[in-house]
Design an enzyme around this catalytic site. Structure first.
Site, PDB file in Angstrom:
ATOM      1  N   HIS A 155       0.850  -1.183   0.000  1.00 53.29           N
ATOM      2  CA  HIS A 155       0.000   0.000   0.000  1.00 53.29           C
ATOM      3  C   HIS A 155       0.882   1.227   0.000  1.00 53.29           C
ATOM      4  O   HIS A 155       1.799   1.330   0.812  1.00 53.29           O
ATOM      5  CB  HIS A 155      -0.891   0.029   1.248  1.00 53.29           C
ATOM      6  CG  HIS A 155      -1.967  -0.994   1.219  1.00 53.29           C
ATOM      7  ND1 HIS A 155      -3.047  -0.901   0.396  1.00 53.29           N
ATOM      8  CD2 HIS A 155      -2.119  -2.142   1.911  1.00 53.29           C
ATOM      9  CE1 HIS A 155      -3.821  -1.956   0.576  1.00 53.29           C
ATOM     10  NE2 HIS A 155      -3.291  -2.718   1.496  1.00 53.29           N
ATOM     11  N   CYS A 197      -0.571   1.989  -5.033  1.00 53.68           N
ATOM     12  CA  CYS A 197      -1.309   3.195  -5.402  1.00 53.68           C
ATOM     13  C   CYS A 197      -0.321   4.344  -5.518  1.00 53.68           C
ATOM     14  O   CYS A 197       0.592   4.465  -4.711  1.00 53.68           O
ATOM     15  CB  CYS A 197      -2.326   3.549  -4.327  1.00 53.68           C
ATOM     16  SG  CYS A 197      -3.495   2.232  -4.008  1.00 53.68           S
TER      17      CYS A 197
END
Lengths: 389, 582
Positions: A155, A197
């Site tokens: 992440h 991301c």
């Protein structure tokens, strides 16, 4: 007559062959690397981050299949999905739904596991600053002729990547680590792939030479997961790595696909996010860099009876700057070990630059390492220098 | 200068509050009520969403196959229950053991303070049976509970059957990370209380139980099942627990998510969700659902076996199967699949449910308002109290005092006692008295001020004055803590000098008494549930509600009965005092 014709044919054939051999041999080390390393990191834990572990393991699987051995792979997995209590198929990690492909397999060697995957450990692996008691499997023992593949997944956000839900690594830290690696001559060329991301923010700050970077999404975009498995109950892979895996499954050790094909993996229609790449720090033309230069460990073999004269193996890439014609200074490593001195002293006592001394008696294929040493002039040992002639 | 530190502005503000005291109070009251009613209006609510990351978006394919077999087990259970006349302990132990669980029993007994009205119980003795499914690979640190009550008669047999069927299915799976405890409790809430107390080694209610031999770690979530028919048309979710406590909203979200996925009709408060929120009937439907939830919470009793878990910070809910006259029926296999899906999701939890709201009101299963939205309504009602306290005399008095008195007396004046004049120096007292004497005509709600004044001459004995003042202060302090009825009652009683006024006030006081309010609430509650009762039935229900409230307090520690008996009722008695003060 006929014999003369045959002989002339043979002669031309041989000469053609020798020209071919020279070309082939000249292409052997066109990338300049002699060994390959891979550092594959999954930074997130917990059962619902199953897909990050599957991502990393699928890249591990491809890299191993293409020839990089476990001793040259540093695999860091932040959580154990295969043996998680919630895994309905224990000892497996699947990357395709309906359990088509088990990327965990029988012979996975995880070097850093669980809570050992921290920012500090990752940076120490990269820079080589590990305590002397660290086992060899946990070290990145690369040298200046190593091509390294670094793959990160987890992440992330704008400028950072989250490790283990408790700490982060920033893009500045990563860029500095790569610079340390360059200064310590720990890589020849480095390919950096990140699937998180806003992954493109992680390579924005790189400034060391010979780096190529790919990311799964631009700043402000999210990298999305691919498909859930209804029996396991989690998403199995991220989109970018899923299509990367599909692309890599078609690569075999002899394939000639180059980096430009890698940049086309997962367009926006498949990935929803826009993958990005960065090649301005890479000194060669990306089109001349093969996939197997980074993802595989290829030992090229050519059988010949000829003596091959190896000249400069590195071809300089044309610097194509659109607006300016900067004279970019090209760098190479400083000679560490004055082999030429030693050899010439022991053998002849005077230096003879530019010639190949047949150490050992057979001169079929000379490793370019020795070649470099022979072509370096003595008094330029301590300083940077131009590319040898 | 600031608004309150500038004396001119402050005097103007005080004057405004004094002049418009009653209108502002009325406006606040209407605003509070309107705000509360407006909460059910759909654009003001939020859609429910899953907050917990671990129970994320992915759904699993449920595969529970054995609904029919579960029903057969339920019939067997019913037969054995009839044979033994209570809980068939031996049969249950044997069945659970054959399914591979670790089975234990617990005996308990309790003597009720007086016989129960609903169930005619006095001396309750029973046995709980529970089986623990150990997680095959996980340490025994966490557990989930699935329970079904064993009730006499023909109720809940299918629930126990489904529980045993699920136990058998779960036992064959390898993906459990927590132990699952299958509990069949006797005498519903009493048995559940005994089990929970035994599990957590607490003894708060004086029940007598044997210690638990087997334990499973800390319980993360619990579901209680009530199923009395082979097929159901809808599933009802009951959330309200002891003392009005609610489980985390994520549990309701989980239930709703699975209802939507599997396609079962799901309700809350027994009312089906409607789509026409902009029509009057749709809106009133939502208001009814919300009012039902609020009233159930206010009653303080647990509305399902799950209610007792909440005190231990275990998120729990009850799922009731309802069989009404609808075409589409759901069979036991589907209900089993729904439960299987919920338990698999709960299995993924890494920590207790805490990401979503603990205080909320639901106008339907898919819409809710959180405490941040419904508290302002009660805040507005509280503002009325403040306005009453700071009404006319007190405010001007305060101003006078501020200007002429010592800091110590100011502190006393700020004590919040209406009608108490500041103590202190004699000079100051005169000034305050002078100000005070002008009060009575305008003092709304502080009629006692003029009654205080004659008793407190500056020349009277200091000791007597002190004692008198103290006694009056104590009485007046209690007046401060009343609800919004006080505002209206006070305004009435303040002008109660004439007999007809007094009679009217007395009548209003009787109507607003705790007893009458409770009676009206009972009828209102039955109306909301669309089961209106006749007066006689309502009266019997009312008596049972009172006795149940006392029993709840004795058995489970419910706080409603002590609250009403020790706070609300004495305050109401004090109003008679005000009314007939000579």
């Amino acid at each position: 007559m006929k014999i003369l014709g045959l002989l002339s044919l043979l002669a031309t054939h041989l000469s053609a062959n020798s020209v071919n051999i020279e070309e082939n041999a000249g292409q052997f080390f066109s990338s300049g690397h002699t060994n390959n390393w891979a550092v594959l990191v999954c930074t997130s834990r917990f059962w619902f981050n199953y897909r990050h572990v599957a991502n990393t393991l699928s890249v591990y699987r491809s890299v191993k299949r293409l020839g990089i051995p476990d001793s040259h792979i540093v695999l860091m997995l932040a959580d154990d999905m295969a043996c998680n209590h919630r895994n309905p198929k224990p000892a497996t990690v699947f990357s395709h739904k309906n359990m088509e492909l088990n990327v965990y397999g029988d012979d996975v060697e995880v070097d850093y596991r669980g809570y050992e995957v921290t920012v500090e450990n990752f940076l120490r692996v990269l820079t080589g600053r590990l305590p002397p008691s660290t086992p060899r499997s946990k070290r990145l023992l690369s040298d200046d002729r190593s091509n390294i593949l670094i793959y990160l997944t987890g992440h992330g956000g704008n400028g950072f990547l989250k490790f283990q839900d408790s700490e982060e690594i920033s893009n500045v830290e990563l860029a500095d680590a790569f610079q340390q690696m360059w200064q310590k001559r720990r890589y020849n060329e480095l390919l950096f792939i990140i699937d998180t991301c806003q992954g493109a923010s992680m390579y924005e700050r790189f400034y060391s030479p010979n780096l190529m970077a790919l990311a799964s999404s631009q700043v402000g975009e999210d990298s999305l997961s691919h498909q859930p498995d209804l029996a396991i109950g989690v998403h199995l892979m991220d989109r970018y790595t899923f299509y990367l895996l599909e692309f890599l499954e078609d690569i075999h050790p002899a394939s000639k696909s180059n980096m430009n094909d890698l940049f086309k993996v997962c367009p926006k229609s498949q990935c929803v996010s826009t993958p990005g790449h960065r090649t301005d720090l890479f000194l060669r033309d990306p089109g001349s860099a093969l996939i197997t230069d980074f993802f595989g460990s290829v030992r090229k073999v050519e059988i010949t009876m000829e003596t091959v004269n190896l000249t400069d193996p590195i071809e300089q890439v044309e610097q194509n700057f659109v607006n300016e014609d900067l004279q970019k200074e090209s760098y190479s490593y400083v000679d560490q070990l004055p082999v030429s001195e030693i050899i010439h002293q022991t053998l002849a006592g005077e230096d003879a630059p530019g010639s190949i001394v047949a150490v050992g008696g057979n001169g079929l294929v000379m490793p370019p390492v020795f070649h470099f040493y022979f072509t370096v002039t003595r008094h330029d040992v301590a300083t940077r220098q131009e590319e040898p002639d | 200068m600031g608004l309150l530190s500038d004396p001119n502005r402050r005097r103007a503000l005080i004057g405004l509050l004094t002049r418009l005291n009653a209108p502002i109070c009325v406006v606040c009251y209407m605003a509070g009520v309107a705000w509360f009613m407006g909460l059910a209006f759909e654009p003001f609510t939020l859609r429910t969403y899953m907050s917990e990351n671990a129970m994320g978006s992915t759904m699993v394919e449920e595969r529970f196959p054995a609904g029919e077999r579960a029903l057969a087990t339920g019939r067997e259970f019913a037969a054995h229950k009839k044979k033994t006349g209570g809980m068939p302990v031996d049969w249950l132990v044997k069945t659970m053991q054959s399914r591979g669980l670790e089975v234990f029993t617990q005996r308990f007994s309790r003597r009720l303070p007086f016989p129960d009205e609903d169930k005619e119980r006095y001396m309750v003795k029973g046995t709980n049976v529970y089986g623990i499914l150990r997680a095959p690979r996980a340490p025994r640190t966490e557990a989930l509970v699935l329970s079904a009550p064993c009730t006499a008669g023909d109720h809940n047999n299918q629930a126990v059957g489904l529980l045993l069927g699920l136990a058998q299915y779960f036992r064959n799976q390898v993906y459990w990370a927590k132990d699952i405890i299958f509990l069949v409790n006797e005498h519903d809430l009493i048995g559940m209380q005994a089990w929970l107390e035994g599990y957590h080694h607490t003894n708060t209610t004086g029940m007598d139980w044997s210690p638990l031999q087997g334990r499973g770690g800390s319980i993360q979530a619990a579901l209680s099942l009530e199923l009395s028919s082979d097929v159901v048309t809808s599933l009802d979710l009951v959330l309200e627990g002891l003392n009005g406590q609610l489980p985390n909203l994520d549990l309701a979200n989980l239930f709703y998510a699975f209802c939507q996925k599997i396609g079962v009709l799901c309700t809350t408060q027994g009312k089906l969700q409607r789509n026409d929120w902009d029509s009057v009937s749709g809106y009133s439907h939502a208001v009814q659902t919300m009012m039902l939830m609020a009233m159930k919470q206010a009653s303080g009793r647990p509305w399902g076996d799950h209610g007792l878990f909440l005190r231990y910070h275990i998120e729990a809910a009850t799922i009731k199967g309802i069989n009404s006259f609808r075409q589409y029926k759901t069979d036991a296999t589907t209900v089993g699949r729904l439960l299987e899906g919920m338990y698999r999701k709960l299995n993924n939890l890494l920590e207790r449910l805490h990401q979503s709201y603990f205080f909320y009101l639901m106008s339907s299963l898919s819409h809710f308002v959180s405490i941040g939205y419904y508290m302002p309504a009660f805040g507005l009602l509280g503002v009325i109290l403040l306005l009453r306290v700071s009404s006319t005399g007190y405010l001007t008095q305060f101003d006078v005092v501020q200007r002429s008195l010592h800091a110590k007396s100011i502190v006393l004046a700020l004590d919040g006692d209406a009608g108490l004049r500041p103590v202190g120096h004699g000079a100051g007292l005169e000034g305050a008295e002078a100000g005070g004497r002008a009060l009575p005509g305008r003092a709304a709600g502080l009629h006692r001020a003029h009654q205080l004044l004659p008793g407190l001459h500056p020349g009277s004995h200091a000791g007597a004055r002190g004692r008198l003042r103290h006694a009056q202060r104590a009485k007046v302090t209690r007046l401060q803590r009343l609800g919004d009825r006080c505002g209206s009652v006070r305004s009435l009683t303040s002008r109660s000098s004439s007999p007809p006024r007094r009679v009217l006030s007395a009548f209003v006081l009787v109507v607003l008494s705790p007893a009458c309010t409770l009676l009206f609430s009972v009828f209102f509650f039955q109306e909301l549930q669309e089961m209106p009762v006749s007066f006689l039935d309502g009266w019997m229900l009312y008596l049972s509600v009172i006795s149940q409230g006392i029993l709840d307090h004795a058995l489970y520690g419910s706080l409603v009965y002590p609250l009403v008996a020790l706070l609300v009722y004495p305050c109401w008695l004090l109003f008679w005092n005000i009314l007939f003060w000579k």
